[in-house]
Design an enzyme around this catalytic site. Structure first.
Site, mmCIF file in Angstrom:
data_model
loop_
_atom_site.group_PDB
_atom_site.id
_atom_site.type_symbol
_atom_site.label_atom_id
_atom_site.label_comp_id
_atom_site.label_asym_id
_atom_site.label_seq_id
_atom_site.Cartn_x
_atom_site.Cartn_y
_atom_site.Cartn_z
ATOM 1 C CB SER A 154 -0.945 -0.022 1.200
ATOM 2 O OG SER A 154 -1.789 -1.143 1.135
ATOM 3 N NE ARG A 169 4.246 10.156 -3.070
ATOM 4 C CZ ARG A 169 3.557 10.110 -4.201
ATOM 5 N NH1 ARG A 169 4.214 9.932 -5.341
ATOM 6 N NH2 ARG A 169 2.250 10.234 -4.216
ATOM 7 C CG ASP A 207 -6.651 -0.694 -0.891
ATOM 8 O OD1 ASP A 207 -6.590 -0.238 -2.047
ATOM 9 O OD2 ASP A 207 -6.589 0.023 0.124
#
Length: 483
Positions: A154, A169, A207
Site C-alpha cells: 500500500s 516513494r 486494495d
C-alpha cells in the site's frame, strides 16, 4: 435555535447541498477525466491516473484451491491463507506482525528479509507439508508445489505487469531510500528464495482491486455481475473492468500479446481520489479550502477531501471555528486562543464522532454532549448541539452524494445495464460506507438523481465486500490462471 444561530446554520448547510444538475455534470466530467487518464501515461494533476493493473480475469466463485496473501499496509504486516471452496465461500486464517520501528528506516535487505521470515513462519505453521517438496531435491516438484501469493503493497508504485511494480516513494513513516525505483515483488521473492520458503509471489495487489475480486467471488451473481469495486473509508478509490481497446496508453506489444491470449478486459485502478483536482465541477466552500491548505498534498486528491473519513471531521471542525469567530457558537470563549486546545488542533474531530452526532436522538442530545467533552474537551449548550448535528448531516450528505458520482459514471462507461433486465452488483468496503449511519441510503438517493435515474438505481446493488484486502489479494494471484 434562536433566529441568528438558525440563519447562520441554514446558510452553511445550504452551501453543502448538491442539486441534480451538479451531480449530472460531475458524472459527465468524471468519464471525460477517465478517458483522458486511459489515453495518457502521465495524466498529471488534471486527470485521474487510471492505472492498468494487469489483472485480466474476474472470479466466478467456482475457483478452488489454497492461496496466500501478504499485506504491508503500514506499521503492520498481515499474512493470510485463503482456501477457496468453489461455491462462493472461503476459509481464512491470518496472522499479524508489527513492523519494528527501526526497520522502517533501515534498508531493503533488512525490511524484506523480515517480511519473508514472517511469511515463512506462517507457512510452517499452517502449510508445513509444502516444505517437504522444497527439501526433496526435485526442482520441478518443488516449483509446482509452491503456494501462490498476492502481495498488497500500500505505497505508491508504478505497476508494469501483474507481478512487478517499482516503488515511487515511501509514505506512512517509512523512509528507506535504497528501495525507491526497485521492483518490490522481486525484492520480496529474492528473500523468500534465500530462506527456501515454498512460495511464489504471483501478483502485486491493490486494495480496491481486491474489493472488486473478493465481491466477485462471494457474490454468487444473484444480483448481477460484479464489475466495480469501491472503497469509502479513511480514503476513497475504485477499480473496474475495462475493455483492452479502451486502454489507449497500453503499449502496442502488450495489447497484441493480450489479444493473442484472447484477453479482452483488464481491471483499472482509477485512483479517483484525484478526480477534478482543478475544481471545474466539485463544490467548494471556504471550509474545503482551509482543509486543503493544511493537508500534506495541497491541490491534490480534491475529491477524496470531500468524501473520505479522514477529512469529514476536519471540515466540521473548521465550520465550528468559523461560527465561533462570528460570535454564533461557544460565546463563553472571547478569543480563538481561549477555545479548548483540542478544538483548535487539526484532525482531532473524527468521522466516528460525527456518526454519533448524525443519529443522536437522546434527550437534549446528551450523547453528543458526552462525545464532544470526551473527544474535544468542549462543553456545549443544547442549541449548540442541535447546530452541530444539522451541520454534520449536511457534510455527510454531501459526501454520500459525491460518492454516487464515480459509481454512476463507471456503470455508464461500462454500459453495465446493456441487455434485458440486467442487474449490476457493486462491491464496497471501508469504514464510512459500512458504519456511517445512512451513508449507503443517501448515496443511492443521489444515484437516482443522476443519468441512470430511479430505474437504474433499483437495478444497482451495493454490497459490502468483506476481507477484500486479503481475499482479493489472493485472488489477484489467480488472474488469467486456474488452480
Amino acid at each position: 435555535m434562536n433566529s441568528t444561530v438558525k440563519a447562520k446554520v441554514d446558510e452553511i448547510t445550504q452551501a453543502f447541498e448538491l442539486d441534480k444538475t451538479r451531480l449530472q455534470d460531475l458524472v459527465e466530467l468524471f468519464n471525460e477525466s477517465a478517458d483522458y487518464g486511459l489515453a495518457h501515461t502521465s495524466a498529471g494533476r488534471e486527470a485521474m491516473p487510471m492505472i492498468p493493473t494487469f489483472v485480466t480475469s474476474i472470479p466466478t466463485g467456482k475457483e478452488k484451491g489454497v492461496l496466500l496473501a501478504a499485506d504491508l499496509g503500514g506499521t503492520n504486516f498481515r499474512v493470510c491463507s485463503v482456501t477457496l471452496n468453489g461455491d462462493h465461500t472461503f476459509d481464512l486464517v491470518q496472522s499479524k506482525s508489527h513492523i519494528p520501528t527501526d526497520l522502517m528506516t533501515s534498508s531493503s535487505e533488512e525490511l524484506f528479509s523480515y517480511l519473508a521470515s514472517k511469511i515463512g513462519a506462517f507457512v510452517r505453521q499452517h502449510h508445513n507439508e509444502k516444505f517437504d517438496a522444497e527439501a526433496s531435491g526435485d526442482a520441478a516438484a518443488a516449483e509446482a508445489g509452491k503456494l501462490k501469493l498476492g502481495f498488497t503493497f500500500s505505497f505508491p508504485v508504478e505497476q508494469t505487469s501483474l507481478d512487478s511494480g517499482t516503488l515511487i516513494r515511501w509514505t506512512k513513516g517509512f523512509d528507506i531510500p535504497d528501495t525507491i525505483g526497485q521492483d518490490v515483488v522481486k525484492l520480496l521473492q529474492s528473500h523468500i528464495d534465500k530462506q527456501k520458503i515454498p512460495v511464489h509471489v504471483a501478483a502485486l495487489a491493490n486494495d480496491t482491486v481486491g474489493t472488486l475480486l473478493a465481491r466477485s467471488y462471494t457474490g454468487e451473481n444473484k444480483e448481477g455481475l460484479t464489475s466495480l469495486g469501491c472503497i469509502f473509508g479513511t480514503g476513497t478509490n475504485g477499480a473496474y473492468n475495462e475493455k483492452i481497446d479502451n486502454i489507449v496508453k497500453l503499449p502496442k506489444d502488450v495489447v497484441a500479446d493480450l489479444k493473442a491470449k484472447n484477453i479482452t478486459h483488464m481491471v483499472i485502478n482509477t485512483e479517483w481520489g484525484s478526480f477534478d483536482n482543478e475544481l471545474k465541477r466539485l463544490p467548494v466552500t471556504k471550509y474545503d479550502v482551509e482543509v486543503d491548505n493544511i493537508s500534506s498534498n495541497k491541490g491534490y486528491h480534491m475529491f477524496e477531501k470531500r468524501v473520505s473519513g479522514m477529512f469529514l471531521g476536519e471540515i466540521l471542525r473548521n465550520v465550528l471555528l468559523d461560527l465561533h469567530s462570528q460570535g454564533v457558537l461557544f460565546t463563553q470563549y472571547a478569543r480563538k486562543e481561549d477555545l479548548p486546545h483540542r478544538l483548535r488542533t487539526p484532525w482531532l474531530l473524527s468521522s466516528e464522532g460525527m456518526s454519533l452526532f448524525e443519529i443522536d436522538d437522546s434527550t437534549n442530545l446528551i450523547a453528543t454532549e458526552l462525545e464532544l467533552k470526551n473527544m474535544l474537551r468542549l462543553p456545549t449548550t443544547v442549541e449548540e448541539r442541535l447546530a452541530i448535528q444539522q451541520i454534520t448531516r449536511a457534510i455527510a450528505k454531501r459526501a454520500s452524494h459525491l460518492a454516487a458520482v464515480p459509481i454512476t459514471a463507471l456503470v455508464i462507461k461500462m454500459d453495465a445495464f446493456k441487455g434485458h433486465n440486467i442487474e449490476v452488483d457493486v462491491g464496497v468496503d471501508g469504514s464510512v460506507v459500512e458504519f456511517y449511519p445512512g451513508f449507503r441510503t443517501m448515496m443511492r438517493d443521489a444515484i437516482a438523481d443522476t443519468q441512470v435515474g430511479a430505474k437504474g438505481e433499483r437495478r444497482l446493488h451495493i454490497n459490502i465486500s468483506k476481507d477484500g484486502s486479503s481475499v482479493g489479494a489472493a485472488l489477484c494471484a489467480l488472474s488469467n490462471d486456474t488452480i
